[in-house]
Design a protein around this motif. Structure first.
Motif, PDB file in Angstrom:
ATOM      1  N   GLU A 107       3.508 -34.345  47.354  1.00 46.91           N
ATOM      2  CA  GLU A 107       3.829 -32.933  47.570  1.00 46.91           C
ATOM      3  C   GLU A 107       3.468 -32.096  46.348  1.00 46.91           C
ATOM      4  O   GLU A 107       2.983 -30.977  46.460  1.00 46.91           O
ATOM      5  CB  GLU A 107       5.313 -32.786  47.898  1.00 46.91           C
ATOM      6  N   GLU A 254      17.028 -36.718  53.453  1.00 47.71           N
ATOM      7  CA  GLU A 254      15.629 -36.537  53.072  1.00 47.71           C
ATOM      8  C   GLU A 254      15.359 -36.983  51.644  1.00 47.71           C
ATOM      9  O   GLU A 254      14.369 -37.685  51.378  1.00 47.71           O
ATOM     10  CB  GLU A 254      15.208 -35.073  53.232  1.00 47.71           C
ATOM     11  N   ASP A 265       5.485 -34.109  52.643  1.00 46.77           N
ATOM     12  CA  ASP A 265       5.806 -33.544  53.951  1.00 46.77           C
ATOM     13  C   ASP A 265       4.507 -33.309  54.714  1.00 46.77           C
ATOM     14  O   ASP A 265       3.448 -33.140  54.107  1.00 46.77           O
ATOM     15  CB  ASP A 265       6.564 -32.221  53.812  1.00 46.77           C
ATOM     16  N   PRO A 267       3.120 -31.051  58.306  1.00 50.16           N
ATOM     17  CA  PRO A 267       3.458 -30.199  59.444  1.00 50.16           C
ATOM     18  C   PRO A 267       3.200 -30.887  60.780  1.00 50.16           C
ATOM     19  O   PRO A 267       3.669 -30.414  61.818  1.00 50.16           O
ATOM     20  CB  PRO A 267       2.533 -28.983  59.259  1.00 50.16           C
ATOM     21  N   ASN A 275       9.030 -32.769  57.332  1.00 51.02           N
ATOM     22  CA  ASN A 275       8.323 -31.641  57.921  1.00 51.02           C
ATOM     23  C   ASN A 275       9.118 -30.397  57.551  1.00 51.02           C
ATOM     24  O   ASN A 275      10.332 -30.348  57.767  1.00 51.02           O
ATOM     25  CB  ASN A 275       8.246 -31.817  59.445  1.00 51.02           C
ATOM     26  N   ASP A 276       8.445 -29.400  57.002  1.00 51.11           N
ATOM     27  CA  ASP A 276       9.166 -28.232  56.489  1.00 51.11           C
ATOM     28  C   ASP A 276       9.679 -27.295  57.571  1.00 51.11           C
ATOM     29  O   ASP A 276      10.234 -26.236  57.263  1.00 51.11           O
ATOM     30  CB  ASP A 276       8.255 -27.442  55.532  1.00 51.11           C
ATOM     31  N   ASP A 277       9.522 -27.669  58.853  1.00 53.43           N
ATOM     32  CA  ASP A 277       9.966 -26.752  59.913  1.00 53.43           C
ATOM     33  C   ASP A 277      11.461 -26.843  60.193  1.00 53.43           C
ATOM     34  O   ASP A 277      12.004 -26.065  60.980  1.00 53.43           O
ATOM     35  CB  ASP A 277       9.182 -27.002  61.207  1.00 53.43           C
ATOM     36  N   ASP A 278      12.173 -27.791  59.569  1.00 46.90           N
ATOM     37  CA  ASP A 278      13.631 -27.940  59.716  1.00 46.90           C
ATOM     38  C   ASP A 278      14.063 -28.250  61.140  1.00 46.90           C
ATOM     39  O   ASP A 278      15.226 -28.041  61.500  1.00 46.90           O
ATOM     40  CB  ASP A 278      14.365 -26.671  59.240  1.00 46.90           C
TER      41      ASP A 278
END
Length: 324
Positions: A107, A254, A265, A267, A275-278
């Motif tokens: 990251e 996490e 991470d 997408p 994944n940063d979309d929560d």
């Protein structure tokens, strides 16, 4: 101080009076009359406990801010805790792709603080020695929250040990994976504590903890056992204690999993906490498979994509119910 001096003076006067009675012929040497209880005014005052420290306004504001974030995410149907289902199908090919992006890419650039990496595939990073997890708390974390969070970490570490087959345990003794629950009021203690735990920590890594923006809810840093190596020897996760319960638990899931070697991470990873979309708050069935792939004995620290790809491809097919 003034009260203490007055008590000392009164005690001295009583001793003088008793001495005078002993030399008087009018006072009997022995008596059957029980002595009177010492007056309350002469009893030593009990020590008063230190007044409890109060959380700062900044810490309380953060608590409100993160509670609002959790409520907003839940209202959008995010922070799922179901681990994935029929609406989140994936194949062995997708699992292999996600493994490469999450386990082989990084990251952030190594030694460059929070500067994002360019996304190139690197090398397998994992633990080869037993992991001993210690849980620490800042001074102003409530006692009931400490009990809850420590139990949560113990349960999760036991689960991860079962998934990976790698020795992991929570300890109160010598540890190499430290989970620090800290509030905004404890911020000044974080960097010195990390320097104590990892004396040769990179200064740029230390700077991250000194100026942690509120947009970073939690983070983990894993350190190689040898300079330039890929087998981990230490890790430190910092989790904000101001988070509401689910966000705090999400951070634990996490950050500890990332500290095992799933450091990036993607997408495209779904269902996944990486994944940063929560969408998902807690480790999913997909993520458990990533951990099983990473800790397969044939996958070794320092392998590159070309070396590890055929191993993971065959193992992913087996995990998904196909033939190896």
């Amino acid at each position: 101080m003034r009260r203490g001096l007055r008590h000392l003076a009164l005690a001295t006067g009583l001793l003088a009076a008793l001495a005078a009675c002993e030399t008087s012929s009018l006072a009997p040497r022995e008596t059957g009359v029980p002595p009177h209880a010492r007056p309350d005014a002469l009893a030593p005052e009990p020590e008063m406990p230190e007044p409890p420290q109060k959380r700062s306004l900044a810490s309380r504001d953060l608590e409100t801010y993160y509670a609002r974030i959790q409520n907003d995410l839940l209202a959008q149907g995010l922070l799922r805790t179901d681990g994935g289902g029929p609406d989140t199908p994936f194949t062995d090919t997708m699992l292999l792709r996600n493994f490469e992006r999450i386990a082989l890419a990084e990251e952030y650039e190594r030694g460059a603080g929070l500067r994002p990496s360019r996304g190139e595939l690197g090398y397998i990073k994992k633990w080869t020695k037993p992991i001993r997890v210690a849980v620490e708390f800042g001074e102003l974390v409530p006692l009931d929250q400490r009990v809850q969070d420590r139990n949560m970490v113990v349960q999760y570490v036991n689960r991860l040990a079962g998934i990976t087959g790698h020795p992991m345990s929570v300890t109160s003794g010598d540890a190499n994976f430290h989970v620090l629950f800290m509030s905004e009021d404890d911020k000044a203690q974080i960097a010195p504590r990390i320097r104590t735990l990892v004396p040769d920590v990179n200064p740029s890594a230390l700077d991250i903890f000194k100026r942690l923006p509120r947009s970073i809810h939690c983070l983990v840093m894993a350190f190689s056992e040898r300079p330039g190596g890929y087998a981990y020897g230490d890790a430190i996760a910092v989790i904000r204690s101001e988070h509401p319960d689910l966000l705090r638990r999400s951070c634990v899931h996490e950050e500890i999993a990332q500290g095992l070697g799933l450091g990036n991470d993607s997408p495209n990873a779904r269902p996944s906490i990486f994944n940063d979309d929560d969408e998902f708050a807690l480790l999913t069935t997909h993520d458990e498979m990533l951990l099983r792939l990473l800790y397969d004995p044939a996958v070794r620290a320092g392998m590159d994509a070309e070396q590890v790809r055929p191993i993971v491809r065959a193992r992913a097919a087996t995990l998904m119910g196909g033939e190896s």
